[in-house]
Motif scaffolding. Structure first.
Motif, PDB file in Angstrom:
ATOM      1  N   THR A   9       0.884  -1.281   0.055  1.00  0.00           N
ATOM      2  CA  THR A   9       0.015   0.047   0.116  1.00  0.00           C
ATOM      3  C   THR A   9       0.893   1.314   0.014  1.00  0.00           C
ATOM      4  O   THR A   9       0.718   2.236  -0.723  1.00  0.00           O
ATOM      5  N   ARG A  10       2.116   1.299   0.784  1.00  0.00           N
ATOM      6  CA  ARG A  10       3.013   2.294   0.873  1.00  0.00           C
ATOM      7  C   ARG A  10       3.400   2.665  -0.522  1.00  0.00           C
ATOM      8  O   ARG A  10       3.297   3.921  -1.015  1.00  0.00           O
ATOM      9  N   ASN A  11       3.963   1.662  -1.527  1.00  0.00           N
ATOM     10  CA  ASN A  11       4.290   1.798  -2.673  1.00  0.00           C
ATOM     11  C   ASN A  11       3.135   2.333  -3.367  1.00  0.00           C
ATOM     12  O   ASN A  11       3.376   3.287  -4.505  1.00  0.00           O
ATOM     13  N   PHE A  12       2.194   2.040  -3.465  1.00  0.00           N
ATOM     14  CA  PHE A  12       0.730   2.409  -4.288  1.00  0.00           C
ATOM     15  C   PHE A  12       0.574   3.722  -3.995  1.00  0.00           C
ATOM     16  O   PHE A  12       0.463   4.591  -5.066  1.00  0.00           O
ATOM     17  N   ASN A  13       0.461   4.145  -2.784  1.00  0.00           N
ATOM     18  CA  ASN A  13       0.140   5.361  -2.390  1.00  0.00           C
ATOM     19  C   ASN A  13       1.434   6.414  -3.007  1.00  0.00           C
ATOM     20  O   ASN A  13       1.169   7.666  -3.426  1.00  0.00           O
ATOM     21  N   LYS A  14       2.687   6.220  -2.674  1.00  0.00           N
ATOM     22  CA  LYS A  14       3.681   6.977  -3.374  1.00  0.00           C
ATOM     23  C   LYS A  14       3.734   7.055  -4.747  1.00  0.00           C
ATOM     24  O   LYS A  14       3.863   8.201  -5.168  1.00  0.00           O
ATOM     25  N   LEU A  18       3.351  10.861  -6.369  1.00  0.00           N
ATOM     26  CA  LEU A  18       4.609  11.127  -7.566  1.00  0.00           C
ATOM     27  C   LEU A  18       3.873  11.816  -8.831  1.00  0.00           C
ATOM     28  O   LEU A  18       4.444  12.497  -9.409  1.00  0.00           O
ATOM     29  N   THR A  19       2.905  10.769  -9.136  1.00  0.00           N
ATOM     30  CA  THR A  19       2.175  11.328 -10.528  1.00  0.00           C
ATOM     31  C   THR A  19       1.095  12.712 -10.271  1.00  0.00           C
ATOM     32  O   THR A  19       0.945  13.428 -11.191  1.00  0.00           O
TER      33      THR A  19
END
Length: 117
Positions: A9-14, A18-19
């Motif tokens: 979830t952390r990478n998804f939210n990051k 970013l975009t």
């Protein structure tokens, strides 16, 4: 240290941040304490590792090497290693790195205006 899963979830939210937020993108590239300082010193022209170390005496060798590699991977810094003895390695800003001049100049102006210098 345990690696973070790519599907977390952390990478998804990051990825969303970013975009959707340009400031998040910039902070991902030059965020942290040392990266802007390294870029600031390279604004005056190419420097060897020892010149950067002298210009930023508070940084440890590990951190300087680590941040130079990260800046290289982000295409902000170019590393030129000449195959001579002893080896000569110089660091300079890439075109993307030079595009940050205005950002760092604004940071300098803000610091002066707000009494830090």
């Amino acid at each position: 240290m345990t690696a973070v899963k790519e599907s977390s979830t952390r990478n998804f939210n990051k990825g969303i941040a970013l975009t959707s937020c340009p400031v998040t993108f910039v902070m991902e590239k030059i965020g942290g304490y040392w990266k802007p300082i390294i870029i600031f010193h390279l604004m005056s022209g190419p420097k060897r590792y020892s010149e950067l170390k002298r210009a930023i005496p508070q940084i440890t060798e590990k951190m300087l090497i680590q941040h130079l590699k990260q800046l290289q991977n982000d295409d902000l810094v170019h590393r030129d290693a000449q195959a001579i003895v002893p080896p000569v390695v110089t660091y300079s800003l890439t075109k993307s790195g030079e595009d940050l001049f205005q950002v760092l100049d604004s940071m300098v102006d803000w610091a002066i205006k707000n009494g830090s210098v």
